[in-house]
Scaffold this active site. Sequence first.
Site, short mmCIF file in Angstrom:
data_model
loop_
_atom_site.label_atom_id
_atom_site.label_comp_id
_atom_site.label_asym_id
_atom_site.label_seq_id
_atom_site.Cartn_x
_atom_site.Cartn_y
_atom_site.Cartn_z
N TRP A 105 34.82 34.87 36.81
CA TRP A 105 34.66 35.43 35.51
C TRP A 105 33.44 35.69 34.99
CZ3 TRP A 105 39.29 36.85 34.25
CH2 TRP A 105 40.50 36.02 34.90
N ASP A 174 31.70 32.16 27.12
CA ASP A 174 32.90 32.27 27.60
C ASP A 174 33.57 30.69 27.65
OD1 ASP A 174 35.76 32.39 28.44
OD2 ASP A 174 35.03 34.00 29.99
N LYS A 198 45.15 27.86 27.51
CA LYS A 198 44.77 26.84 28.51
C LYS A 198 44.57 25.54 27.56
CE LYS A 198 42.07 30.33 31.03
NZ LYS A 198 43.13 30.62 31.97
#
Length: 365
Positions: A105, A174, A198
Amino acid sequence: MTHIYNFSAGPAVLPKEVLAQAAAEMLDWHGSGMSVMEMSHRGPEFISIYKAAERDLRELLAVPDNYKILFMQGGGLSQNALIPLNLLGHKPAGATIDFIHTGSWSDKSIKEARKYANVNVVASSNTEVPPQAGWQLTPGAAYLHMCTNETIGGVEYQPDFNDPRLKDVTLVADMSSHILSRQIDVSKYGAIFAGAQKNIGPAGVTIVIIRDDLLGKALPVCPSAFDFKLVADNESMYNTPPTYGIYIAGLVFQWLKRQGGVAEMERRAQAKAELLYNALDASDFYDTRVAPQNRSRMNVPFYLTDESRNEAFLAGAKARGLLQLKGHKSVGGMRASIYNAMPIEGVQALVDYLNEFAANASNKP
Ligand SMILES: Cc1ncc(COP(=O)(O)O)c(C=O)c1O
């Protein structure tokens, strides 16, 4: 209905209570005669839902008053562009963004940022966070970006804020896959972002928490609907927000408060992760690759030492109602995502299966 445990990395398991409440309120929200999906985002009913969600999230994360919470669309990936588009407006051309690279990511964030600025990767690894003292920070960098939980590789960390070098750095994090699972000091960050799918709610909502002084610094080419200042000034309603997703997120925030808030989620996350990693460590049949100090408590990638048994492992898991354990295609193996809504009983069921599968396989080589 068969009882299952869902280990998906996202969209992921949601609290059953939340789903039941949403089902009960589906056709008629609080006597309004309407489903939340049918409400105008400017009407009093939805405004009350929005305000409660914002207030509860602020309380759960102890977000200081000089920070705005934005409910946006576009997912975590869009933030890789929206952060530079919103923060670089007052920087000279040729500004540098610093990055910590800890996996897939952060890799994606780095690639996107290169469209807008120079990028300096101050430290890089896929299996651990390189020691902070060795990070080669750029003096005067626009900001320092980090992904504090790598959902695919399973690397998790928090920076060491005792490091005096971080005092003058705008930190962007993030936190898509571990937000609300550990206590954080929001005041140490310039901006935090997280896709909802999530630990927050359904896909389609992206949370941005941003310090006031960073607003109003967008590049002229930044699309208006994604200009943080416009979104903040309009309480996330510059354009139509993802109303139903915000409603479910709000129910999740209420559920979290009933459970004891983020401190309790952190305690549970610790307990669940320990249970699973201990079982993996105890067996030669399984292998993990992340340095122990950076093991994610949310996403646990693991490998069968004999990968020819992968399909049998997944089939046996599915037969026991242990679903979505296949690892990300880029890294293979297995991955168990054990977010806030995963009960410890689910992790125990997985541990029992890990032990049983290893024992059976050893009996039948
Ligand atoms: C840490 C992290 N960042 C960003 C993303 C991308 O999110 P989205 O697919 O919502 O754009 C994900 C998705 O799983 C993620 O885990």
